[in-house]
Design a protein around this motif. Structure first.
Motif, PDB file in Angstrom:
ATOM      1  N   ASP A   1      26.031 -27.780  29.210  1.00  0.00           N
ATOM      2  CA  ASP A   1      24.935 -27.289  30.066  1.00  0.00           C
ATOM      3  C   ASP A   1      24.758 -25.778  29.955  1.00  0.00           C
ATOM      4  OD1 ASP A   1      27.226 -26.434  31.350  1.00  0.00           O
ATOM      5  OD2 ASP A   1      26.780 -27.389  33.267  1.00  0.00           O
ATOM      6  N   THR A   2      25.277 -25.165  28.900  1.00  0.00           N
ATOM      7  CA  THR A   2      25.219 -23.709  28.771  1.00  0.00           C
ATOM      8  C   THR A   2      24.289 -23.303  27.638  1.00  0.00           C
ATOM      9  OG1 THR A   2      27.474 -23.486  29.597  1.00  0.00           O
ATOM     10  CG2 THR A   2      26.555 -21.601  28.443  1.00  0.00           C
ATOM     11  N   VAL A   3      23.175 -22.688  27.981  1.00  0.00           N
ATOM     12  CA  VAL A   3      22.260 -22.111  26.999  1.00  0.00           C
ATOM     13  C   VAL A   3      22.749 -20.707  26.670  1.00  0.00           C
ATOM     14  CG1 VAL A   3      19.917 -21.236  26.638  1.00  0.00           C
ATOM     15  CG2 VAL A   3      20.274 -23.462  27.719  1.00  0.00           C
ATOM     16  N   HIS A   4      23.000 -20.447  25.393  1.00  0.00           N
ATOM     17  CA  HIS A   4      23.551 -19.151  24.986  1.00  0.00           C
ATOM     18  C   HIS A   4      23.182 -18.889  23.540  1.00  0.00           C
ATOM     19  CE1 HIS A   4      26.451 -22.082  23.498  1.00  0.00           C
ATOM     20  NE2 HIS A   4      26.869 -21.164  22.649  1.00  0.00           N
TER      21      HIS A   4
ATOM     22  N   GLU B   1      23.936 -21.187  32.725  1.00  0.00           N
ATOM     23  CA  GLU B   1      24.505 -22.510  32.937  1.00  0.00           C
ATOM     24  C   GLU B   1      23.511 -23.304  33.777  1.00  0.00           C
ATOM     25  OE1 GLU B   1      28.266 -24.669  35.236  1.00  0.00           O
ATOM     26  OE2 GLU B   1      28.099 -22.482  35.210  1.00  0.00           O
ATOM     27  N   ILE B   2      23.084 -24.459  33.266  1.00  0.00           N
ATOM     28  CA  ILE B   2      22.030 -25.219  33.923  1.00  0.00           C
ATOM     29  C   ILE B   2      22.639 -26.221  34.888  1.00  0.00           C
ATOM     30  CG2 ILE B   2      20.027 -26.711  33.604  1.00  0.00           C
ATOM     31  CD1 ILE B   2      19.750 -25.599  30.785  1.00  0.00           C
TER      32      ILE B   2
ATOM     33  N   VAL C   1      19.830 -28.544  25.529  1.00  0.00           N
ATOM     34  CA  VAL C   1      21.020 -27.721  25.352  1.00  0.00           C
ATOM     35  C   VAL C   1      21.830 -28.215  24.162  1.00  0.00           C
ATOM     36  CG1 VAL C   1      23.180 -26.924  26.383  1.00  0.00           C
ATOM     37  CG2 VAL C   1      21.158 -27.162  27.808  1.00  0.00           C
ATOM     38  N   LEU C   2      21.919 -29.525  23.992  1.00  0.00           N
ATOM     39  CA  LEU C   2      22.680 -30.061  22.865  1.00  0.00           C
ATOM     40  C   LEU C   2      22.080 -29.609  21.546  1.00  0.00           C
ATOM     41  CD1 LEU C   2      25.020 -31.773  21.905  1.00  0.00           C
ATOM     42  CD2 LEU C   2      23.547 -33.794  22.078  1.00  0.00           C
TER      43      LEU C   2
END
Length: 244
Positions: A110-113, A227-228, A34-35
């Motif tokens: 933790d948010t993939v977008h 959101e993971i 994610v980072l």
């Protein structure tokens, strides 16, 4: 304006990955976390200075700092949260309070977008001092961070604890914070974590709204994001990033 990532959390529901890694570094594929995705988004919109609030397994991010800087063309500053394993993220964001007067795009770690979210927020500049990226398309349930917004007052309520049918949408964990909002947000964050260190920074947004300070939203449209929090979410993130 700078990028700001909250990456101090332990993410215990993602063990065994998070036995040694912060949630922001859990692999989505062998080369991507994610980072990585968040830094790539920041670089694409022209943010070259990024701060990362670190805490749990902070050394894992420090070990990757030079590689991340070279890969994404950014300068990274690591901000230490000394309470990361004890307190919630209202305190984590407060740890970066000295950076807020630069203006930030804040992203949960933790948010993939997609980068379209950042573009949406930037396009909404001038409409408010704090603007939340809001999913108004998704069917909501109990766990989502739900928002009620009105034209007259802006954000009236932000919490998981509301009837989904009353919500305008879900806050996805990405915020544009203008420089002029830094002092008010810092004060609200302090009030929030001092009241209860287990509260979220979204509770500080509610504190601001309760004080009569306007917070606005930018609908992100129909986009794939997640959101993971657990392994099912991680599987969904892999579907988004690596579609078959």
């Amino acid at each position: 304006m700078i990028g700001l990532v909250l990456a101090a959390g332990a993410g215990r529901r993602l063990r065994p990955y998070t036995d040694t890694l912060p949630k922001a570094l859990v692999p989505i594929d062998p080369e991507t976390s994610v980072l990585d995705l968040t830094l790539a988004n920041f670089a694409e919109i022209g943010l070259t200075d990024v701060a990362i609030v670190v805490g749990y397994a902070a050394q894992a991010i420090a070990d990757r700092q030079k590689d991340l800087e070279a890969r994404y063309g950014v300068r990274l500053e690591l901000v230490q949260n000394d309470k990361a394993e004890e307190w919630n993220n209202a305190y984590s964001l407060w740890c970066a309070r000295n950076l807020l007067d630069q203006g930030v795009i804040l992203a949960n770690g933790d948010t993939v977008h997609p980068v379209s979210v950042e573009h949406t927020l930037l396009s909404a500049r001038g409409e408010g001092r704090i603007i939340l990226a809001l999913d108004t398309e998704k069917a909501l349930a109990d766990e989502e961070m739900k928002v009620i917004w009105s034209q007259a007052k802006g954000v009236e309520r932000i919490t998981k604890l509301m009837d989904p049918a009353t919500a305008t949408g879900e806050y996805i964990g990405i915020t544009l914070i203008e420089p002029g909002a830094g002092a008010d947000l810092t004060d609200a964050l302090r009030t929030t974590w001092e009241r209860d260190p287990n509260l979220y920074y979204e509770d500080a947004y509610q504190e601001m709204a309760d004080r009569g300070l306007r917070i606005d939203v930018a609908p992100i449209g129909k986009v794939d994001w997640v959101e993971i929090d657990n392994h099912d979410d991680l599987a969904r993130a892999r579907e988004i990033v690596c579609p078959s």
